[in-house]
Motif scaffolding. Structure first.
Motif, mmCIF file in Angstrom:
data_model
loop_
_atom_site.group_PDB
_atom_site.id
_atom_site.type_symbol
_atom_site.label_atom_id
_atom_site.label_comp_id
_atom_site.label_asym_id
_atom_site.label_seq_id
_atom_site.Cartn_x
_atom_site.Cartn_y
_atom_site.Cartn_z
ATOM 1 N N TRP A 40 12.767 28.067 -0.732
ATOM 2 C CA TRP A 40 12.209 28.461 -2.379
ATOM 3 C C TRP A 40 13.010 28.347 -3.373
ATOM 4 C CZ3 TRP A 40 7.408 32.051 -2.607
ATOM 5 C CH2 TRP A 40 6.431 31.696 -1.629
ATOM 6 N N VAL A 41 13.003 27.837 -4.505
ATOM 7 C CA VAL A 41 14.058 28.062 -5.498
ATOM 8 C C VAL A 41 12.954 28.787 -6.695
ATOM 9 C CG1 VAL A 41 14.848 26.829 -7.732
ATOM 10 C CG2 VAL A 41 15.120 25.733 -5.266
ATOM 11 N N VAL A 42 13.661 29.651 -7.193
ATOM 12 C CA VAL A 42 12.577 30.955 -8.173
ATOM 13 C C VAL A 42 13.200 30.458 -9.769
ATOM 14 C CG1 VAL A 42 12.042 33.122 -8.828
ATOM 15 C CG2 VAL A 42 12.711 32.339 -6.196
ATOM 16 N N MET A 43 12.203 30.423 -10.381
ATOM 17 C CA MET A 43 12.494 30.368 -11.698
ATOM 18 C C MET A 43 11.546 31.366 -12.580
ATOM 19 S SD MET A 43 14.011 28.485 -14.255
ATOM 20 C CE MET A 43 14.194 29.845 -15.379
ATOM 21 N N HIS A 44 12.266 32.179 -13.358
ATOM 22 C CA HIS A 44 11.886 33.651 -13.788
ATOM 23 C C HIS A 44 12.173 33.775 -15.267
ATOM 24 C CE1 HIS A 44 11.044 37.974 -13.741
ATOM 25 N NE2 HIS A 44 12.324 38.153 -13.901
ATOM 26 N N PRO A 97 11.229 35.671 3.090
ATOM 27 C CA PRO A 97 12.554 36.495 3.497
ATOM 28 C C PRO A 97 13.452 36.055 2.402
ATOM 29 C CG PRO A 97 11.742 35.852 5.753
ATOM 30 C CD PRO A 97 10.857 35.389 4.290
ATOM 31 N N THR A 98 14.381 37.053 1.723
ATOM 32 C CA THR A 98 15.266 36.486 0.909
ATOM 33 C C THR A 98 16.275 35.502 1.169
ATOM 34 O OG1 THR A 98 16.528 38.637 1.306
ATOM 35 C CG2 THR A 98 15.314 38.848 -0.629
ATOM 36 N N LYS A 99 16.573 35.385 2.622
ATOM 37 C CA LYS A 99 17.432 34.357 3.105
ATOM 38 C C LYS A 99 16.918 32.973 2.895
ATOM 39 C CE LYS A 99 15.851 34.566 7.960
ATOM 40 N NZ LYS A 99 16.319 35.183 9.440
ATOM 41 N N GLN A 100 15.496 32.955 2.650
ATOM 42 C CA GLN A 100 14.830 31.683 2.280
ATOM 43 C C GLN A 100 14.660 31.176 0.777
ATOM 44 O OE1 GLN A 100 11.762 32.440 6.067
ATOM 45 N NE2 GLN A 100 11.041 31.351 4.048
ATOM 46 N N LEU A 101 15.345 32.105 0.071
ATOM 47 C CA LEU A 101 15.433 31.889 -1.382
ATOM 48 C C LEU A 101 16.491 31.393 -1.796
ATOM 49 C CD1 LEU A 101 13.791 35.485 -3.078
ATOM 50 C CD2 LEU A 101 12.767 33.085 -2.195
ATOM 51 N N ASN A 111 4.629 13.282 -10.722
ATOM 52 C CA ASN A 111 3.927 12.285 -9.712
ATOM 53 C C ASN A 111 4.295 12.625 -8.140
ATOM 54 O OD1 ASN A 111 3.019 10.946 -11.784
ATOM 55 N ND2 ASN A 111 4.525 9.697 -12.029
ATOM 56 N N LYS A 112 5.416 13.188 -7.887
ATOM 57 C CA LYS A 112 5.924 13.503 -6.462
ATOM 58 C C LYS A 112 6.395 14.909 -6.388
ATOM 59 C CE LYS A 112 9.078 11.837 -2.894
ATOM 60 N NZ LYS A 112 10.083 10.924 -2.482
ATOM 61 N N ALA A 113 5.681 15.600 -5.347
ATOM 62 C CA ALA A 113 5.898 17.029 -5.359
ATOM 63 C C ALA A 113 7.322 17.360 -4.903
ATOM 64 C CB ALA A 113 5.026 17.553 -4.263
ATOM 65 N N PRO A 114 8.026 18.354 -5.089
ATOM 66 C CA PRO A 114 9.444 18.598 -4.677
ATOM 67 C C PRO A 114 9.616 18.664 -2.989
ATOM 68 C CG PRO A 114 8.501 20.540 -5.740
ATOM 69 C CD PRO A 114 7.390 19.384 -5.834
ATOM 70 N N LYS A 115 10.845 18.588 -2.617
ATOM 71 C CA LYS A 115 10.988 18.900 -1.244
ATOM 72 C C LYS A 115 10.830 20.362 -0.770
ATOM 73 C CE LYS A 115 14.113 14.938 -0.406
ATOM 74 N NZ LYS A 115 15.514 14.350 -0.263
ATOM 75 N N ARG A 116 11.600 21.100 -1.944
ATOM 76 C CA ARG A 116 11.681 22.657 -1.692
ATOM 77 C C ARG A 116 10.239 23.185 -2.475
ATOM 78 N NH1 ARG A 116 18.209 23.527 -1.900
ATOM 79 N NH2 ARG A 116 18.273 23.764 0.459
ATOM 80 N N SER A 117 10.140 24.177 -2.198
ATOM 81 C CA SER A 117 9.018 24.973 -3.180
ATOM 82 C C SER A 117 9.526 25.567 -4.207
ATOM 83 C CB SER A 117 8.308 26.042 -2.081
ATOM 84 O OG SER A 117 7.732 25.559 -1.249
ATOM 85 N N ILE A 118 8.880 25.637 -5.385
ATOM 86 C CA ILE A 118 9.285 26.334 -6.576
ATOM 87 C C ILE A 118 8.183 27.276 -6.945
ATOM 88 C CG2 ILE A 118 10.023 25.835 -9.100
ATOM 89 C CD1 ILE A 118 10.257 22.884 -8.404
ATOM 90 N N LEU A 119 8.854 28.595 -7.205
ATOM 91 C CA LEU A 119 8.194 29.621 -7.508
ATOM 92 C C LEU A 119 8.567 30.057 -9.004
ATOM 93 C CD1 LEU A 119 6.308 31.856 -6.450
ATOM 94 C CD2 LEU A 119 8.360 33.458 -6.102
#
Length: 526
Positions: free
Chosen positions: A303-307, A381-385, A349-357
């Motif tokens: 996950w990539v997080v935008m906040h 888990p934070t190790k997946q951020l 048009n195309k979803a990202p490879k990684r999730s974006i939160l």
């Protein structure tokens, strides 16, 4: 306005975005979001208030309308249990025979969840900067027992005081200079109370900010012991208050202060007693973090997080009148920016490879509370951020030919920042006020403590020299129809490029400098 076209901003050509579809800035919607969030109706977006209810509902409705998935399982909300503590502002502080008035001479509050906290003839000790830092061979608490005592400490750290690059980090504040650290360390040492001496230059803001931030309702997370391990009294005193205290002790504060910046400083018992009673009205309640998710495809568990934090300071009373602290720049501008980015990536048009939160946390202004809770209770888990990108106040004026970088040699995300700026024909400019410690003053820091590298995007006071002095955490931070918003457009285009890269590659940006953050990330990678 459209960044696909070559736009001149201070003579700088904005090049096409790296995204499949170039970032489109919807100025009308952006203005509407900021104006709504910073309206009097939202009452300054204070946590656990009607303003929170309106804000959370607004964000949740917007994320649903965009088609974002819930960020917390089946919900867009993460419940953040906390205590709402309102101190009786009629309190007075007595040190020796001198009586000081709340608000004008000092402020005091507590995070201990109890109806009353008192200082009863508590011995007062000056412990310099209140720092215990083995890596800098510095311990202001050496050879002194402060258990149950009241300590007076200086704001910032010895590096700022000396401007010596060989002392701490020189002009750049370390975490040891932050008020949060000083309270934490004093509690570890067993003190009953801390009073930080306020001075505008080392604090980076005036007394009005301290007063507005500490004389209204405050919030805290609550542990199993009702925060009894926290410092009993969290206080600030004016510079002239400190002078009077030291004068009562037969000392010159301004002379003694100079000795505290020298290695080997020894704490000074002032042979005075402090008396204070802080009476609290306590409400246990639940606030909310809000998040929407764009699920990834081939690397969905990364996950990539935008906040941006959604809260501000609510309402306060000044000169007998209620003042709403709307926080238009801080941080309705950032929340609206994250909403723009969420709309943009959802329309790809195309979803990202990684999730974006896309997140908006509560109670940042009270000590990163929502971020701390999220960091301790993440949806994965934070190790997946992969990273945590954080907007805390945008440049609502004209565009500029640079982007600010907070910290240097901290993480490999700085390369992403440099490349995105270069693609726009902009330069990367070092934080012009490293003494302010902004690296430690916004929500990305709570995630950094869990090993997640981040970038801070902040323009508070950079392009508006009047902002810190007359708007920051004050009633004047209101939406202005005359905002140019060129700075918002160019920065959102830059951030969108960074998100697009992170969300579509397999890179895990690393910490560069040795730190507890780096140690945590390395441990998670095993």
């Amino acid at each position: 306005m459209n960044t696909f076209r070559l736009l001149a901003v201070f003579g700088v050509l904005l090049l096409p975005s790296v995204n499949a579809t170039p970032f489109q800035f919807d100025e009308k919607t952006y203005r509407q979001d900021v104006q709504t969030l910073a309206s009097d109706e939202f009452e300054g977006r204070g946590p656990l208030s009607r303003g929170e209810t309106l804000t959370v509902e607004y964000l949740e409705k917007a994320y649903k309308a965009m088609g974002l998935a819930p960020g917390f399982g089946d919900s867009y909300r993460q419940a953040v249990p906390m205590a709402k503590i309102t101190a009786d502002q009629t309190m007075q502080l007595t040190i020796g025979d001198v009586v000081f008035n709340n608000g004008t001479d000092f402020t005091a509050r507590t995070e201990q969840v109890q109806p009353q906290v008192s200082l009863d003839n508590s011995d007062v000790v000056f412990v310099g900067y209140g720092i215990n830092a083995p890596e800098y061979q510095w311990n202001d608490y050496a050879n002194i027992d402060v258990k149950g005592k009241t300590v007076i400490v200086l704001v910032n750290d010895p590096g700022f005081a000396t401007q010596d690059p060989n002392v701490f980090k020189g002009n750049a504040m370390t975490y040891y200079g932050r008020w949060t650290y000083k309270y934490e360390e004093a509690a570890r040492q067993g003190a009953k109370a801390v009073f930080i001496v306020h001075e505008t230059a080392p604090a980076a803001y005036g007394w009005n900010v301290v007063e507005n931030s500490n004389t209204n309702t405050k919030y805290t997370l609550v542990d199993d012991q009702n925060n009894q391990s926290h410092i009993g009294v969290m206080g600030w005193i004016q510079h002239n208050t400190a002078q009077k205290v030291f004068q009562a002790a037969g000392l010159d504060f301004d002379k003694v202060k100079l000795t505290a910046a020298k290695a080997g400083f020894k704490s000074i018992p002032l042979k005075l007693n402090a008396n204070l009673t802080v009476k609290n009205t306590i409400e246990l309640a639940t606030s909310y973090n809000v998040a929407g998710l764009i699920p990834g495809t081939t690397q969905a568990d990364e996950w990539v997080v935008m906040h941006a934090h959604w809260d501000h300071l609510g309402k306060t009373v000044q000169d007998g009148k209620t003042v709403i602290l709307n926080g238009a720049v801080d941080n309705a501008s950032g929340v609206a920016g994250v909403m723009q980015l969420a709309r943009h990536f959802k329309l790809q048009n195309k979803a990202p490879k990684r999730s974006i939160l896309f997140t908006a946390f509560t109670a940042e202004e009270t000590g990163l509370i929502g971020a701390q809770y999220f960091a301790a209770n993440p949806p994965v888990p934070t190790k997946q951020l992969v990273s945590f990108l954080n907007i805390d106040g945008m440049n609502v004026g004209k565009g500029v030919n640079y982007i600010l970088r907070y910290g240097q040699g901290v993480s490999e995300l700085e390369t992403y920042l440099h490349d995105a700026a270069k693609a726009q024909g902009r330069t990367v400019k070092a934080d012009p006020r490293p003494q302010n410690g902004l690296m430690f003053r916004s929500d990305h820091f709570a995630l950094a403590q869990q090993g997640v590298p981040g970038l801070l995007f902040m323009s508070l006071g950079d392009t508006d020299p009047d902002y810190i002095a007359h708007k920051y955490h004050q009633g004047a931070d209101d939406y202005d129809v005359n905002w140019n918003l060129g700075g918002v457009e160019q920065d959102l285009a830059l951030i969108s490029d960074i998100i697009a890269k992170l969300a579509n590659n397999s890179d895990w940006p690393k910490w560069l400098e040795e730190s507890d953050f780096k140690k945590r990330r390395v441990q998670d990678a095993k």
